[in-house]
Design a protein around this motif. Structure first.
Motif, mmCIF file in Angstrom:
data_model
loop_
_atom_site.group_PDB
_atom_site.id
_atom_site.type_symbol
_atom_site.label_atom_id
_atom_site.label_comp_id
_atom_site.label_asym_id
_atom_site.label_seq_id
_atom_site.Cartn_x
_atom_site.Cartn_y
_atom_site.Cartn_z
ATOM 1 N N SER A 387 0.828 -1.211 0.000
ATOM 2 C CA SER A 387 0.000 0.000 0.000
ATOM 3 C C SER A 387 0.859 1.258 0.000
ATOM 4 O O SER A 387 0.571 2.224 -0.731
ATOM 5 C CB SER A 387 -0.934 0.006 1.217
ATOM 6 O OG SER A 387 -1.866 -1.042 1.155
ATOM 7 N N ILE A 388 1.926 1.255 0.805
ATOM 8 C CA ILE A 388 2.810 2.428 0.845
ATOM 9 C C ILE A 388 3.491 2.631 -0.501
ATOM 10 O O ILE A 388 3.647 3.767 -0.969
ATOM 11 C CB ILE A 388 3.846 2.279 1.977
ATOM 12 C CG1 ILE A 388 3.143 2.329 3.337
ATOM 13 C CG2 ILE A 388 4.901 3.386 1.891
ATOM 14 C CD1 ILE A 388 4.058 2.098 4.519
ATOM 15 N N ALA A 389 3.912 1.550 -1.135
ATOM 16 C CA ALA A 389 4.552 1.675 -2.449
ATOM 17 C C ALA A 389 3.619 2.327 -3.454
ATOM 18 O O ALA A 389 4.010 3.244 -4.199
ATOM 19 C CB ALA A 389 4.995 0.295 -2.941
ATOM 20 N N LEU A 390 2.373 1.873 -3.502
ATOM 21 C CA LEU A 390 1.407 2.458 -4.439
ATOM 22 C C LEU A 390 1.132 3.918 -4.101
ATOM 23 O O LEU A 390 1.023 4.766 -4.997
ATOM 24 C CB LEU A 390 0.106 1.648 -4.413
ATOM 25 C CG LEU A 390 0.181 0.251 -5.035
ATOM 26 C CD1 LEU A 390 -1.067 -0.555 -4.691
ATOM 27 C CD2 LEU A 390 0.330 0.355 -6.557
ATOM 28 N N ASP A 391 1.023 4.220 -2.814
ATOM 29 C CA ASP A 391 0.769 5.606 -2.423
ATOM 30 C C ASP A 391 1.961 6.492 -2.738
ATOM 31 O O ASP A 391 1.802 7.666 -3.100
ATOM 32 C CB ASP A 391 0.435 5.675 -0.932
ATOM 33 C CG ASP A 391 -0.047 7.056 -0.528
ATOM 34 O OD1 ASP A 391 -0.944 7.598 -1.205
ATOM 35 O OD2 ASP A 391 0.478 7.605 0.460
ATOM 36 N N GLN A 392 3.159 5.947 -2.619
ATOM 37 C CA GLN A 392 4.348 6.737 -2.961
ATOM 38 C C GLN A 392 4.360 7.066 -4.452
ATOM 39 O O GLN A 392 4.738 8.168 -4.849
ATOM 40 C CB GLN A 392 5.618 5.982 -2.571
ATOM 41 C CG GLN A 392 6.859 6.858 -2.608
ATOM 42 C CD GLN A 392 8.053 6.211 -1.920
ATOM 43 O OE1 GLN A 392 7.976 5.086 -1.439
ATOM 44 N NE2 GLN A 392 9.160 6.913 -1.879
ATOM 45 N N VAL A 393 3.944 6.124 -5.276
ATOM 46 C CA VAL A 393 3.833 6.400 -6.717
ATOM 47 C C VAL A 393 2.803 7.495 -6.958
ATOM 48 O O VAL A 393 3.029 8.428 -7.736
ATOM 49 C CB VAL A 393 3.461 5.127 -7.490
ATOM 50 C CG1 VAL A 393 3.205 5.455 -8.960
ATOM 51 C CG2 VAL A 393 4.548 4.074 -7.369
ATOM 52 N N ARG A 394 1.658 7.385 -6.292
ATOM 53 C CA ARG A 394 0.597 8.398 -6.458
ATOM 54 C C ARG A 394 1.111 9.789 -6.099
ATOM 55 O O ARG A 394 0.924 10.750 -6.867
ATOM 56 C CB ARG A 394 -0.595 8.029 -5.567
ATOM 57 C CG ARG A 394 -1.747 9.025 -5.618
ATOM 58 C CD ARG A 394 -2.825 8.669 -4.620
ATOM 59 N NE ARG A 394 -2.413 8.888 -3.245
ATOM 60 C CZ ARG A 394 -2.565 10.035 -2.589
ATOM 61 N NH1 ARG A 394 -3.122 11.082 -3.208
ATOM 62 N NH2 ARG A 394 -2.178 10.157 -1.338
ATOM 63 N N ARG A 395 1.751 9.909 -4.949
ATOM 64 C CA ARG A 395 2.242 11.215 -4.508
ATOM 65 C C ARG A 395 3.354 11.731 -5.432
ATOM 66 O O ARG A 395 3.429 12.941 -5.700
ATOM 67 C CB ARG A 395 2.745 11.123 -3.064
ATOM 68 C CG ARG A 395 1.634 10.882 -2.058
ATOM 69 C CD ARG A 395 2.189 10.588 -0.665
ATOM 70 N NE ARG A 395 1.141 10.257 0.276
ATOM 71 C CZ ARG A 395 0.528 11.127 1.081
ATOM 72 N NH1 ARG A 395 0.882 12.404 1.065
ATOM 73 N NH2 ARG A 395 -0.427 10.740 1.902
ATOM 74 N N PHE A 396 4.205 10.832 -5.899
ATOM 75 C CA PHE A 396 5.279 11.222 -6.806
ATOM 76 C C PHE A 396 4.710 11.781 -8.106
ATOM 77 O O PHE A 396 5.149 12.826 -8.607
ATOM 78 C CB PHE A 396 6.168 10.006 -7.101
ATOM 79 C CG PHE A 396 7.289 10.282 -8.056
ATOM 80 C CD1 PHE A 396 8.459 10.898 -7.637
ATOM 81 C CD2 PHE A 396 7.184 9.921 -9.392
ATOM 82 C CE1 PHE A 396 9.496 11.150 -8.525
ATOM 83 C CE2 PHE A 396 8.210 10.165 -10.287
ATOM 84 C CZ PHE A 396 9.377 10.779 -9.854
ATOM 85 N N LEU A 397 3.695 11.115 -8.653
ATOM 86 C CA LEU A 397 3.085 11.581 -9.897
ATOM 87 C C LEU A 397 2.399 12.927 -9.719
ATOM 88 O O LEU A 397 2.460 13.800 -10.588
ATOM 89 C CB LEU A 397 2.089 10.537 -10.414
ATOM 90 C CG LEU A 397 2.699 9.217 -10.901
ATOM 91 C CD1 LEU A 397 1.602 8.187 -11.150
ATOM 92 C CD2 LEU A 397 3.515 9.439 -12.164
#
Length: 409
Positions: A387-397
């Protein structure tokens, strides 16, 4: 229904999905109950539920086997004898012919429903469901196989919607990056401005769902106003104001930017990639995934230098960034994300105790990296890490997109 659901290793997973489906038509679930495959226990559970008028959904135990006793139990609870429904019998005979199964006495039981009930056709499996209605409410009996159950329930939704009469209005918002208690504190003062709206938070590892519901006149307007206020308050912690999954939102951001993503995983062993791939149309943005569980795989697949890997360690910021860059280059994708950590129960060191996880995201306009010491057992650490990995991608984008827009100005 099902004795197996009361034993270790067979968790009950249907009710959460069914609850969400029923809430779409304004039916709020008051209680859930698991009942063993005993006729008297099932009958007593139905009689007890009938003391409160409403809709009773009974699932499972209507097949042809010896432990399928729900039909007989519901018949007993309603005081209505079972009779053969001729349309159900014809459909059952045709199903048996298609699957080359003998039409036996046990198979024929699946066409029997309580007198006065209406058949609910099963267009996938063999067991017909049924619906019984009187002054005491509605009893809806459906198979326990999720694919059959969901299709049959969806066809009943228009009728259930009329029964509900639009009394309940409900919406969900999804957040990530902060725990349930922090989210609750963040919105506590705000939601007091909307006493007509019931606000609940549901936590999962790495994510929190906020549910808003209200009844009566003005319910839709009250819920909408409360949602707008929460959206403004949570800002970047808000994943979706419509309850969309984290992976769906990530893929939408990628498609909007015409970017593809590649995933490198160690401790999560494919969970991140599996969540992305579970979304229909994921192939438009998901390029590849690599599970590199040991150092040899990290070197051979992701081209990480062995000497540097030994120097920094497999669980480190440097390795997470190298994994993200390596998988992006391997798949020729714009975005690379990586997860590496120690899920436990063993393998920890003083420098990197069990629960230590590093993430990294790389892209054309920079990178992002972070680490956490996550609590919980092995499975919770792995799910939380994904979940953190996916959220990190979201925030990065989001952050790189905003930076690009500022630069164009």
């Amino acid at each position: 229904m099902g004795t197996e659901l009361l034993r270790p290793g067979r968790p009950e997973t249907h009710s959460e999905r069914l609850t969400a489906l029923l809430r779409t038509v304004g039916l709020d679930v008051e209680s859930r109950r698991i009942v063993p495959d005993r006729r008297e226990a099932i009958a007593e559970a139905v009689r007890d539920a009938r003391r409160r008028p409403g809709v009773i959904l009974v699932t499972g135990g209507i097949g042809p086997t010896r432990d399928d006793r729900t039909r007989e139990a519901v018949s007993e609870a309603l005081g209505r004898p079972l009779v053969t429904d001729r349309a159900a019998e014809r459909a059952l005979r045709a199903w048996c012919r298609r699957h080359r199964i003998p039409f036996t006495r046990d198979q024929a039981r699946q066409a029997r429903i309580p007198r006065g009930a209406r058949r609910v056709a099963n267009r996938v499996g063999s067991a017909a469901g049924f619906r019984y209605a009187d002054r005491g409410g509605v009893v809806l009996v459906l198979p326990g196989v999720l694919g059959e159950l969901r299709l049959m329930l969806e066809r009943q939704l228009p009728r259930l919607r009329r029964l509900a009469g639009g009394r309940l209005v409900t919406v969900s918002l999804r957040t990530a990056g902060r725990g349930e208690s922090r989210i609750d504190r963040a919105i506590a003062r705000l939601v007091r401005r909307f006493p007509e709206v019931e606000v609940t938070t549901l936590a999962a590892p790495g994510e929190v769902v906020i549910q808003l519901s209200a009844q009566g006149a003005g319910a839709a307007g009250n819920v909408a106003a409360c949602r707008r206020a929460i959206v403004q308050k949570l800002r970047e912690d808000l994943v979706s104001a419509a309850g969309e999954s984290l992976e769906s939102v990530v893929l939408r951001h990628l498609r909007k930017r015409r970017m593809r993503i590649a995933v490198a995983e160690s401790c999560t062993a494919g969970l991140v990639c599996a969540r992305l791939a579970s979304v229909p149309g994921a192939s438009h943005a998901l390029a590849a995934g690599a599970v590199c569980y040991n150092n040899h795989a990290k070197q051979r697949i992701l081209s990480i230098p062995g000497r540097a890997l030994r120097k920094h360690g497999a669980v480190s910021r440097w390795t997470a960034l190298a994994m993200a860059r390596g998988v992006a280059a391997l798949a020729e994708s714009a975005i690379g994300v990586a997860v590496t950590g120690i899920a436990g129960p063993s393998g920890g060191t003083p420098r990197a105790p069990v629960g230590t996880v590093h993430w990294a995201v790389v892209g054309p306009n920079g990178f992002s990296a972070g680490h956490r010491l996550l609590p919980g057992d092995r499975e919770k650490v792995r799910v939380h890490s994904a979940s953190i990995a996916l959220d990190q991608v979201r925030r990065f984008l989001i952050s790189t997109g905003e930076a690009a827009r500022r630069k164009r100005r």
